[in-house]
Structures are given as structure tokens and as C-alpha cells.
Design a protein around this motif. Structure first.
Motif, mmCIF file in Angstrom:
data_model
loop_
_atom_site.group_PDB
_atom_site.id
_atom_site.type_symbol
_atom_site.label_atom_id
_atom_site.label_comp_id
_atom_site.label_asym_id
_atom_site.label_seq_id
_atom_site.Cartn_x
_atom_site.Cartn_y
_atom_site.Cartn_z
ATOM 1 N N LYS A 20 0.798 -1.219 0.000
ATOM 2 C CA LYS A 20 0.000 0.000 0.000
ATOM 3 C C LYS A 20 0.836 1.276 0.000
ATOM 4 O O LYS A 20 0.514 2.241 -0.692
ATOM 5 C CB LYS A 20 -0.952 -0.022 1.195
ATOM 6 N N ALA A 21 1.890 1.324 0.813
ATOM 7 C CA ALA A 21 2.705 2.539 0.866
ATOM 8 C C ALA A 21 3.361 2.808 -0.479
ATOM 9 O O ALA A 21 3.410 3.944 -0.957
ATOM 10 C CB ALA A 21 3.755 2.430 1.972
ATOM 11 N N ILE A 22 3.875 1.758 -1.121
ATOM 12 C CA ILE A 22 4.496 1.927 -2.435
ATOM 13 C C ILE A 22 3.455 2.340 -3.465
ATOM 14 O O ILE A 22 3.685 3.244 -4.278
ATOM 15 C CB ILE A 22 5.206 0.632 -2.864
ATOM 16 N N GLY A 23 2.293 1.692 -3.444
ATOM 17 C CA GLY A 23 1.252 2.039 -4.402
ATOM 18 C C GLY A 23 0.793 3.473 -4.267
ATOM 19 O O GLY A 23 0.638 4.202 -5.261
ATOM 20 N N ALA A 24 0.575 3.917 -3.013
ATOM 21 C CA ALA A 24 0.132 5.296 -2.793
ATOM 22 C C ALA A 24 1.213 6.292 -3.183
ATOM 23 O O ALA A 24 0.953 7.291 -3.865
ATOM 24 C CB ALA A 24 -0.258 5.476 -1.329
ATOM 25 N N ALA A 25 2.454 6.027 -2.758
ATOM 26 C CA ALA A 25 3.550 6.948 -3.070
ATOM 27 C C ALA A 25 3.798 7.019 -4.575
ATOM 28 O O ALA A 25 4.019 8.103 -5.126
ATOM 29 C CB ALA A 25 4.825 6.512 -2.354
ATOM 30 N N GLN B 145 2.380 14.345 -9.207
ATOM 31 C CA GLN B 145 2.961 15.611 -8.784
ATOM 32 C C GLN B 145 4.294 15.924 -9.452
ATOM 33 O O GLN B 145 4.566 17.078 -9.790
ATOM 34 C CB GLN B 145 3.134 15.605 -7.256
ATOM 35 N N THR B 146 5.147 14.924 -9.630
ATOM 36 C CA THR B 146 6.510 15.204 -10.101
ATOM 37 C C THR B 146 6.912 14.422 -11.341
ATOM 38 O O THR B 146 7.919 14.747 -11.969
ATOM 39 C CB THR B 146 7.521 14.861 -8.992
ATOM 40 N N ALA B 147 6.160 13.386 -11.689
ATOM 41 C CA ALA B 147 6.453 12.539 -12.856
ATOM 42 C C ALA B 147 7.801 11.837 -12.759
ATOM 43 O O ALA B 147 8.342 11.390 -13.765
ATOM 44 C CB ALA B 147 6.393 13.369 -14.148
ATOM 45 N N VAL B 148 8.375 11.713 -11.552
ATOM 46 C CA VAL B 148 9.667 11.029 -11.433
ATOM 47 C C VAL B 148 9.502 9.529 -11.255
ATOM 48 O O VAL B 148 10.448 8.780 -11.453
ATOM 49 C CB VAL B 148 10.493 11.596 -10.250
ATOM 50 N N VAL B 149 8.314 9.089 -10.855
ATOM 51 C CA VAL B 149 8.073 7.660 -10.699
ATOM 52 C C VAL B 149 7.503 7.110 -12.003
ATOM 53 O O VAL B 149 6.451 7.536 -12.464
ATOM 54 C CB VAL B 149 7.108 7.375 -9.531
ATOM 55 N N THR B 150 8.214 6.188 -12.598
ATOM 56 C CA THR B 150 7.830 5.585 -13.869
ATOM 57 C C THR B 150 7.534 4.105 -13.662
ATOM 58 O O THR B 150 7.848 3.542 -12.599
ATOM 59 C CB THR B 150 8.982 5.724 -14.883
ATOM 60 N N PRO B 151 6.943 3.437 -14.646
ATOM 61 C CA PRO B 151 6.779 1.986 -14.520
ATOM 62 C C PRO B 151 8.097 1.271 -14.230
ATOM 63 O O PRO B 151 8.130 0.304 -13.457
ATOM 64 C CB PRO B 151 6.207 1.592 -15.884
ATOM 65 N N GLY B 152 9.188 1.737 -14.822
ATOM 66 C CA GLY B 152 10.487 1.127 -14.548
ATOM 67 C C GLY B 152 10.887 1.235 -13.088
ATOM 68 O O GLY B 152 11.463 0.305 -12.512
ATOM 69 N N ALA B 153 10.582 2.373 -12.458
ATOM 70 C CA ALA B 153 10.885 2.546 -11.039
ATOM 71 C C ALA B 153 10.060 1.590 -10.178
ATOM 72 O O ALA B 153 10.538 1.085 -9.161
ATOM 73 C CB ALA B 153 10.628 3.991 -10.618
ATOM 74 N N VAL B 154 8.816 1.343 -10.581
ATOM 75 C CA VAL B 154 7.973 0.395 -9.838
ATOM 76 C C VAL B 154 8.543 -1.019 -9.949
ATOM 77 O O VAL B 154 8.586 -1.763 -8.964
ATOM 78 C CB VAL B 154 6.520 0.450 -10.356
ATOM 79 N N HIS B 155 9.005 -1.407 -11.136
ATOM 80 C CA HIS B 155 9.633 -2.724 -11.295
ATOM 81 C C HIS B 155 10.897 -2.817 -10.432
ATOM 82 O O HIS B 155 11.160 -3.854 -9.799
ATOM 83 C CB HIS B 155 9.989 -2.974 -12.758
ATOM 84 N N ILE C 254 14.252 3.067 -4.541
ATOM 85 C CA ILE C 254 14.710 2.783 -3.180
ATOM 86 C C ILE C 254 14.346 3.919 -2.229
ATOM 87 O O ILE C 254 13.817 3.693 -1.134
ATOM 88 C CB ILE C 254 16.224 2.520 -3.168
ATOM 89 N N VAL C 255 14.587 5.170 -2.639
ATOM 90 C CA VAL C 255 14.393 6.308 -1.738
ATOM 91 C C VAL C 255 12.914 6.636 -1.539
ATOM 92 O O VAL C 255 12.449 6.831 -0.415
ATOM 93 C CB VAL C 255 15.144 7.544 -2.274
ATOM 94 N N LEU C 256 12.144 6.695 -2.631
ATOM 95 C CA LEU C 256 10.751 7.131 -2.530
ATOM 96 C C LEU C 256 9.774 5.999 -2.247
ATOM 97 O O LEU C 256 8.722 6.234 -1.646
ATOM 98 C CB LEU C 256 10.330 7.830 -3.830
#
Length: 387
Positions: free
Chosen positions: A74-79, A86-96, A220-222
Motif C-alpha cells: 500500500k505505501a508503495i502504491g500510494a507513493a 505531482q513530479t512525474a519522477v516515478v515511472t513503470p520502470g521505477a515500480v519494477h 529505493i528512496v521514494l
């Protein structure tokens, strides 16, 4: 709902009767919103998400033979959803990458034996507080989802209450039929879209080639670091003790659950999936609607695999059929099952204070409630906390 009603001894093998089918859908209140967010906000491919969930559920149901759930973290999904907007820094690649990093963390903890020590350090009062806080939190979230459609919520709630104890007429089937019929009546174009989409076979693809170091750093950080305390409290310790309370004939260990979490996240990372865990709320949802074996998880996993392999292009449309108010009823009942199914508050005044304070914080953030509960417990043992 009494403890005896919700916690029969687990049978030695899986069943696939109508109650297991009904219980299979008990976790939709949390599953659908997170999957929809990953697809709609981050633009992730539905195939990889459904394929990873489906295969993980299938394996877990066959191996554990209890309703051990497989849920989005849940924390990863929400973040991920918030940061993507808000920032577009999280991409599908970052989720993988987050799934891979999470998998490595829990595999190392399990294989090193350190997980056993962690489990001994965390007091039972804190685990009880997590379950209580999660239950109340689910109920509040369910009320929010019902708020915009009160008539539907009242009708679905009355139907659930009338049928919840029935073994002949499973409540979940009627709730799903009610929700689907209402969705078709309100948006008839959705049915036409679903019917007109032909099955189309897709095969798994591997995603590692698209990763770069920037995505790993963001993951890792976010995403990963804020999730670790939440997973430890809810998806390792709480689910282990909840499973062993409800199904003592099929016990699990914290190290085993950590190992399972690690393996399925490594698989999700390379197959296009998202970070997953064994949340205690998911087990409460399966059990509340009739599940008593791993058959329910196998059923749900099999259905998700079919969706992934043949109908992944229509998943978003299918999810739109179910009104949020109906999902809110499912979430409310799941929360109630979780909150009342864990016995009584401790008799000692200080221990009760630790449980209630930690549970209150868990409603807002499970990781923070877990850390606060541990701190208060050890402060009370040293005489620093007097109430």
C-alpha cells in the motif's frame, strides 16, 4: 461475528466449493483501487500486473492451503501514484525496480535467520494494535467510498448483513451481481465495450532491460524505504499470527512469509508486476466472505491469469463496472472482521494504552504506529511510562 465463527480449524487440503468461490472475491476492496491506480495514473501495462498477481496467488494458495492473500504494497502504491501525478519522477520502470529491491530485502532477512530475531523483539500488543488499527482504517476508508452513493451503499450493506452467515447463498456473489448490474444500468456502453473485445492471447515479457540507475535510486528512496516497516508489521508479523490463530493446523513462520514475499516480488520485478505482500487485511476479507482454505486464493489467482492472458486490454473497463460504494461495503466488512477478530484488550492499564495509542496511529500510518508501539512497550517495561 464471533471468534468461533471466523476461525475453524483449517482442513488438510484446499476446497473449491461455493463458499471458497465467494471468499475469493473478499479482497477486491483493496485490490481493484490499487491496480486501477497503477494502470490509470502510471500507465503500466495491465498484463504484467495481473500476470504477477495471478501466478503468485496460485502458488501461495496451493502451498499454504489457507487464505493467505497476495495484495499490492500500500505505501508503495500510494507513493507511486502521488509522485507520478505531482513530479512525474516515478515511472513503470521505477515500480519494477522497487519490486526487485523489496524482494531482495525480504529474501535476505529470511535466509539470514534475522527474521526470527525480529519476530521475537516485536511484542504481541503491537501486532494486536496493528490489526485493530488496520481494521478501523479499512472501515473508515469504506465509509468514504460509500459516502457519495448512500442508497447503493445501504442496499449493498443490507444485502451483505442478511447473507453474511449463509452457507447456501454466499453474500459475495450477490454483491458482485448487484454491483455489476448497477454498473451496466448506469453505463450501458461499458457492456458493449466488454462484449465487443475479442480474447487475445498474450505471453509474458521480461522488463529488466528497461531499468536504469536513476529509476533504481527513485525506487529505493521514494518507494522501498517507507514500505519496510509497514510490511514488517502488517504483512510479515501480523499475517503470521493471524493465520496461526485462525488456522492452527496449517501454521506459518515469519521467516517463511518473508521468504515468500521476497520470491514473489523478484518475480513481479522481472515480469512487469508491482510490489506485493501478504497483508492481514486480505485474509480478513477472504475469511469474512466464506474462505476457509487456500482454494479461494487459487480461484482468484486463476481468474486473474485468465484476464492477463486473454483479456488484459479490457481490464480497466471491467473495473469501471463496480460502483465504489459496493467496494466500500466490502472494505467495511473486511475491516470489521479484522478489528473484532483478535480477542480482547489487555487487562493491564499500561498495555491497553500502548495498544490503543498504537492502533490510533496505525489508522493513519501503519509503519508509524508500529514504531510508536514498540517504543511505548519498551518504555513501559522500564517504568518510564506510567498511566
Amino acid at each position: 461475528m464471533t471468534d468461533s465463527d471466523a476461525s475453524p480449524a483449517a482442513p488438510p487440503s484446499n476446497r473449491y466449493d461455493r463458499m471458497e468461490w465467494a471468499g475469493a472475491f473478499g479482497d477486491l476492496g483493496t485490490l481493484i483501487p490499487f491496480i486501477a491506480a497503477y494502470i490509470g495514473v502510471l500507465g503500466m501495462d495491465p498484463f504484467g500486473i495481473l500476470f504477477a498477481f495471478g501466478l503468485s496467488m496460485l502458488v501461495c494458495g496451493l502451498y499454504y492451503r489457507t487464505p493467505i492473500p497476495v495484495q499490492p504494497m500500500k505505501a508503495i502504491g500510494a507513493a507511486a501514484s502521488i509522485q507520478a501525478v505531482q513530479t512525474a519522477v516515478v515511472t513503470p520502470g521505477a515500480v519494477h525496480a522497487a519490486a526487485l529491491a523489496t524482494g531482495l530485502v525480504w529474501l535476505l532477512l529470511a535466509l539470514s535467520g534475522f527474521m526470527r530475531h525480529v519476530a521475537r523483539w516485536v511484542p504481541a500488543t503491537v501486532v494486536y494494535a496493528i490489526l485493530l488499527g488496520l481494521g478501523v482504517g479499512f472501515m473508515l476508508q469504506g465509509v468514504k467510498m460509500m459516502h457519495g452513493d448512500l442508497l447503493v451503499a445501504v442496499a449493498a450493506g443490507a444485502m451483505a448483513l442478511a447473507l453474511l452467515r449463509s452457507r447456501r447463498l454466499p453474500a459475495m456473489f450477490f454483491l458482485l451481481l448487484f454491483g455489476a448490474a448497477l454498473g451496466i444500468w448506469r453505463q450501458p456502453a461499458l457492456l458493449s465495450e466488454l462484449v465487443s473485445a475479442p480474447p487475445s492471447l498474450r505471453l509474458p515479457s521480461w522488463e529488466l532491460g528497461e531499468l536504469d540507475w536513476n529509476q533504481v535510486f527513485v525506487a529505493i528512496v521514494l518507494l522501498v524505504l517507507p514500505q519496510i516497516p509497514l510490511t514488517l508489521g502488517n504483512a510479515i508479523l501480523a499475517i503470521s499470527r493471524e493465520n496461526n490463530r485462525l488456522f492452527p493446523e496449517r501454521p506459518v513462520s515469519e521467516s517463511g512469509i518473508a521468504f515468500s514475499t521476497g520470491l514473489m516480488n523478484l518475480f513481479a520485478g522481472v515480469s512487469g508486476g508491482v510490489p506485493m505482500c501478504h497483508g492481514a487485511g486480505g485474509m480478513a476479507g477472504h475469511v469474512a466472505f466464506g474462505a476457509r482454505t487456500g482454494g479461494s486464493v487459487v480461484i482468484l489467482g486463476g481468474l486473474l491469469l485468465v484476464l492477463a492472458l486473454f483479456f488484459s486490454g479490457t481490464v480497466v473497463t471491467l473495473f469501471q463496472l463496480f460502483p465504489p460504494a459496493v467496494l466500500g461495503v466490502l472494505l467495511f466488512i473486511t475491516g470489521l472482521q479484522l478489528a473484532v477478530g483478535n480477542g480482547q484488550l489487555p487487562e493491564a492499564r499500561t498495555e491497553r494504552a500502548v495498544v490503543l495509542a498504537s492502533a490510533a496511529v496505525c489508522i493513519w500510518n501503519v509503519a508509524a504506529g508500529f514504531l510508536l508501539g514498540c517504543a511505548l512497550h519498551y518504555a513501559a517495561r522500564r517504568g518510564w511510562l506510567r498511566l
